[in-house]
Design a protein around this motif. Structure first.
Motif, mmCIF file in Angstrom:
data_model
loop_
_atom_site.group_PDB
_atom_site.id
_atom_site.type_symbol
_atom_site.label_atom_id
_atom_site.label_comp_id
_atom_site.label_asym_id
_atom_site.label_seq_id
_atom_site.Cartn_x
_atom_site.Cartn_y
_atom_site.Cartn_z
ATOM 1 N N GLY A 167 0.801 -1.218 0.000
ATOM 2 C CA GLY A 167 0.000 0.000 0.000
ATOM 3 C C GLY A 167 0.835 1.268 0.000
ATOM 4 N N ALA A 168 1.903 1.290 0.822
ATOM 5 C CA ALA A 168 2.747 2.487 0.903
ATOM 6 C C ALA A 168 3.422 2.776 -0.436
ATOM 7 C CB ALA A 168 3.792 2.309 2.000
ATOM 8 N N GLN A 222 -3.930 -7.707 18.168
ATOM 9 C CA GLN A 222 -3.522 -6.788 19.229
ATOM 10 C C GLN A 222 -2.068 -6.354 19.066
ATOM 11 O OE1 GLN A 222 -4.408 -8.928 22.840
ATOM 12 N NE2 GLN A 222 -6.626 -8.685 22.619
ATOM 13 N N SER A 223 -1.173 -7.305 18.806
ATOM 14 C CA SER A 223 0.253 -6.979 18.741
ATOM 15 C C SER A 223 0.602 -6.102 17.544
ATOM 16 C CB SER A 223 1.088 -8.264 18.698
ATOM 17 O OG SER A 223 0.846 -8.990 17.495
ATOM 18 N N LYS A 224 -0.177 -6.192 16.468
ATOM 19 C CA LYS A 224 0.077 -5.369 15.287
ATOM 20 C C LYS A 224 -0.559 -3.984 15.401
ATOM 21 C CE LYS A 224 2.422 -8.430 12.923
ATOM 22 N NZ LYS A 224 3.822 -8.202 12.492
ATOM 23 N N GLY A 225 -1.225 -3.731 16.526
ATOM 24 C CA GLY A 225 -1.781 -2.404 16.763
ATOM 25 C C GLY A 225 -3.188 -2.191 16.244
ATOM 26 N N CYS A 226 -3.801 -3.220 15.660
ATOM 27 C CA CYS A 226 -5.146 -3.062 15.095
ATOM 28 C C CYS A 226 -6.178 -2.757 16.181
ATOM 29 C CB CYS A 226 -5.560 -4.322 14.346
ATOM 30 S SG CYS A 226 -4.331 -4.955 13.188
ATOM 31 N N VAL A 250 -11.180 -5.281 0.336
ATOM 32 C CA VAL A 250 -11.379 -3.952 -0.250
ATOM 33 C C VAL A 250 -11.360 -2.880 0.832
ATOM 34 C CG1 VAL A 250 -13.129 -2.478 -1.331
ATOM 35 C CG2 VAL A 250 -12.542 -4.671 -2.353
ATOM 36 N N ASP A 251 -11.998 -3.154 1.967
ATOM 37 C CA ASP A 251 -11.986 -2.187 3.067
ATOM 38 C C ASP A 251 -10.563 -1.922 3.546
ATOM 39 O OD1 ASP A 251 -14.677 -1.653 3.125
ATOM 40 O OD2 ASP A 251 -15.142 -3.172 4.629
ATOM 41 N N MET A 252 -9.754 -2.972 3.615
ATOM 42 C CA MET A 252 -8.360 -2.805 4.032
ATOM 43 C C MET A 252 -7.597 -1.945 3.024
ATOM 44 S SD MET A 252 -7.560 -6.691 5.373
ATOM 45 C CE MET A 252 -5.856 -6.340 5.804
ATOM 46 N N TRP A 253 -7.849 -2.168 1.745
ATOM 47 C CA TRP A 253 -7.199 -1.384 0.691
ATOM 48 C C TRP A 253 -7.626 0.085 0.768
ATOM 49 C CZ3 TRP A 253 -3.551 -1.446 -3.030
ATOM 50 C CH2 TRP A 253 -3.652 -0.538 -4.082
ATOM 51 N N ASN A 254 -8.918 0.320 0.876
ATOM 52 C CA ASN A 254 -9.429 1.689 0.905
ATOM 53 C C ASN A 254 -9.033 2.432 2.179
ATOM 54 O OD1 ASN A 254 -10.661 1.219 -1.562
ATOM 55 N ND2 ASN A 254 -12.665 0.760 -0.675
ATOM 56 N N HIS A 255 -8.697 1.676 3.211
ATOM 57 C CA HIS A 255 -8.333 2.258 4.505
ATOM 58 C C HIS A 255 -6.908 2.815 4.506
ATOM 59 C CE1 HIS A 255 -8.274 2.890 8.771
ATOM 60 N NE2 HIS A 255 -7.450 1.892 9.037
ATOM 61 N N GLN A 256 -6.095 2.390 3.564
ATOM 62 C CA GLN A 256 -4.676 2.751 3.561
ATOM 63 C C GLN A 256 -4.424 4.263 3.643
ATOM 64 O OE1 GLN A 256 -1.647 1.119 3.273
ATOM 65 N NE2 GLN A 256 -2.193 -1.018 2.916
ATOM 66 N N PRO A 257 -5.036 5.104 2.803
ATOM 67 C CA PRO A 257 -4.699 6.533 2.819
ATOM 68 C C PRO A 257 -5.037 7.241 4.130
ATOM 69 C CG PRO A 257 -5.842 5.940 0.796
ATOM 70 C CD PRO A 257 -5.985 4.780 1.728
ATOM 71 N N SER A 258 -5.984 6.716 4.888
ATOM 72 C CA SER A 258 -6.420 7.395 6.108
ATOM 73 C C SER A 258 -5.652 6.958 7.345
ATOM 74 C CB SER A 258 -7.917 7.145 6.335
ATOM 75 O OG SER A 258 -8.174 5.766 6.518
ATOM 76 N N MET A 259 -4.733 6.007 7.200
ATOM 77 C CA MET A 259 -3.977 5.531 8.352
ATOM 78 C C MET A 259 -2.924 6.554 8.755
ATOM 79 S SD MET A 259 -3.521 1.443 7.662
ATOM 80 C CE MET A 259 -2.930 1.197 9.333
ATOM 81 N N LYS A 260 -2.906 6.896 10.057
ATOM 82 C CA LYS A 260 -1.967 7.896 10.554
ATOM 83 C C LYS A 260 -0.547 7.349 10.631
ATOM 84 C CE LYS A 260 -5.517 10.218 13.323
ATOM 85 N NZ LYS A 260 -5.927 10.640 14.688
ATOM 86 N N ASN A 261 -0.429 6.080 10.983
ATOM 87 C CA ASN A 261 0.883 5.445 11.099
ATOM 88 C C ASN A 261 1.090 4.469 9.948
ATOM 89 O OD1 ASN A 261 1.382 6.724 13.632
ATOM 90 N ND2 ASN A 261 0.049 5.198 14.607
ATOM 91 N N PRO A 262 2.343 4.217 9.577
ATOM 92 C CA PRO A 262 2.595 3.229 8.521
ATOM 93 C C PRO A 262 1.995 1.883 8.917
ATOM 94 C CG PRO A 262 4.586 4.470 9.017
ATOM 95 C CD PRO A 262 3.590 4.828 10.073
#
Length: 368
Positions: A167-168, A222-226, A250-262
Motif C-alpha cells: 500500500g505504501a 492486538q500486537s500489530k496495533g489493530c 477492499v476495506d483494508m485497501w481503501n483504509h490505507q490513505p487514512s492511516m496515521k501510522n505506517p
C-alpha cells in the motif's frame, strides 16, 4: 460470465456475541459431510452432486449470509424432508460442529460471494490505472510485477497480504503520477480478479484457498496495533457485519490513505490468521433485537409448544453456549421432523422466517 472460484481447504467459525467460545469449522470436513450426510444426493456444488435441488455454489447472485441461509433452510425444511423421504434418502445427524464445517465448505466454494464479470474487470483494471504499471507478462514500471507472476490470483489471502504490504509503495506511485488513491468496491475487485484469472497466461495458475481456524489471530490483531484503533464505533464486528472476504480486503485497501501510522507489514500466515479471526468475529455475530425477537417468538407460535411442558417440546433457554445461525441449523436438522409432526397434530402452520426475523429470534433466545 465467469466467476472467481477459490476452492480447496477453508476454515470458518461460528461466532456468538454472547459466548466466549467459537465453534471451529473446517471445509475439508464439510466437503466430506456434504457427501456422507447425503446432501450431495439432491444438491450439487460446482456441478458435483444431484440435480433435484439447487447447486449451492452457483447461487451467488443473491445476498446470501449465514443468517439468510439459516432462514432459507428453515423455510424449506418440510419440502426437503418430503423430497428425501420420496427418494429414500435417510436423514443423518447434525451437530453444531458439523454445521460449522458445512458453512466453512460453502464459504470455500465462494457461496457467500457475488459473481464477477471479466468484461467489467478489464475495464476496471484500465480505469483504476493498474495496467499502467502491471503488464501481463512484463513489468511496465520498476517494482511492479507482471500479472503472470501474481500468485495472489490463486489465493485471496495472499492477495490481501500483498495489497496491504504494498500500500505504501502504491501511494508513492500514485503521487508520482499525480493520481488520486484508487478506491475499489468489492464488485470491482471481483470483476478484476475474474478478468485476470481468465487471461491465457494465468489460467494454469493453481488455485488454493486455505482459511484455517485462527489460533493466534486475536493476539496478532492486538500486537500489530489493530485493536488500538478498532474499538467502540470503529469495532470491526459492527463495521464489517456480514461482509464477504472480498469486501474485507477492499476495506483494508481503501483504509490505507487514512492511516496515521505506517501499516504493519504482515506475512502470509499472519494475514491468514488475522483475516480468519476478523472474518469469523463479524460474520457470525448476530445483529438482531431481542424485543423484536420476542414478538417473532409469539407471532410464529413458538410459545404454543415451547412454553407448554405438556407438549413435550423443550423450554428454550440459553445454555452454556449461545444460539447462533449455526446452532439453529443444527437444531432444525436434529429436531425439526419431530417438531413438524407435533405442529401438524396441533394444526399449526410451519413457521417461516425472514433473515431479519431469524436474527431477532436468536437475539431473543440469547436473552432468556
Amino acid at each position: 460470465m465467469k466467476r472467481a472460484m477459490f476452492v480447496v481447504a477453508a476454515g470458518a467459525f461460528a461466532w456468538s456475541a454472547h459466548a466466549a467460545s467459537i465453534i471451529p469449522g473446517d471445509a475439508r470436513r464439510g466437503e466430506q459431510l456434504f457427501d456422507t450426510e447425503q446432501c450431495i444426493q439432491c444438491h450439487s456444488v460446482k456441478g458435483r452432486g444431484g440435480d433435484i435441488a439447487p447447486d449451492l455454489a452457483r447461487r451467488v447472485d443473491r445476498n446470501y449470509t449465514p443468517t439468510v441461509m439459516a432462514s432459507l433452510m428453515w423455510n424449506h425444511a418440510p419440502d426437503m424432508w418430503a423430497a428425501m423421504k420420496k427418494h429414500g434418502i435417510s436423514q443423518a445427524h447434525m451437530t453444531p460442529e458439523s454445521a460449522a464445517d458445512l458453512f466453512a465448505y460453502f464459504v470455500s466454494a465462494r457461496y457467500f460471494e457475488q459473481p464477477g464479470d471479466a468484461g467489467r474487470g478489464k475495464q476496471a483494471f484500465a480505469a483504476k490505472h493498474c495496467a499502467e504499471c502491471h503488464g501481463v507478462t512484463t513489468s511496465n514500471a520498476a517494482g511492479a510485477p507482471p500479472i503472470a507472476k501474481w500468485e495472489s490470483l490463486g489465493d485471496p489471502i495472499i492477495l490481501a497480504q500483498q495489497m496491504w504490504n504494498h500500500g505504501a509503495k502504491m501511494r508513492e506511485a500514485f503521487a508520482q503520477k499525480k493520481l488520486a488513491w484508487q478506491a475499489l468496491t468489492a464488485q470491482e475487485l471481483t470483476d478484476i480478479l475474474v478478468y485476470l484469472q481468465n487471461l491465457p497466461e494465468t489460467r494454469t495458475l493453481a488455485q488454493n484457498f486455505q482459511f484455517p481456524p485462527s489460533d493466534s489471530g486475536e493476539a496478532l490483531f492486538q500486537s500489530k496495533g489493530c485493536s488500538g484503533c478498532h474499538v467502540g464505533k470503529l469495532a470491526l464486528e459492527t463495521r464489517l457485519r456480514n461482509q464477504t472476504l472480498t469486501q474485507i480486503v477492499v476495506d483494508m485497501w481503501n483504509h490505507q490513505p487514512s492511516m496515521k501510522n505506517p501499516p504493519p507489514v504482515l506475512s502470509q500466515e499472519e494475514m491468514r490468521q488475522i483475516l480468519s479471526y476478523v472474518w469469523a468475529k463479524q460474520y457470525f455475530r448476530g445483529n438482531g433485537t431481542a424485543d423484536r425477537g420476542k414478538k417473532v417468538f409469539s407471532d410464529k407460535n413458538c410459545a404454543t409448544c415451547h412454553n407448554d411442558p405438556s407438549s413435550g417440546a423443550p423450554k428454550l433457554a440459553k445454555g452454556k453456549d449461545a444460539y447462533s445461525d449455526i446452532t439453529m441449523v443444527a437444531a432444525l436438522w436434529e429436531h425439526g421432523p419431530h417438531m413438524l409432526e407435533l405442529m401438524n397434530q396441533k394444526k399449526l402452520a410451519w413457521p417461516r422466517f425472514t433473515a431479519e426475523q431469524m436474527s431477532d429470534l436468536i437475539a431473543y433466545l440469547n436473552s432468556l
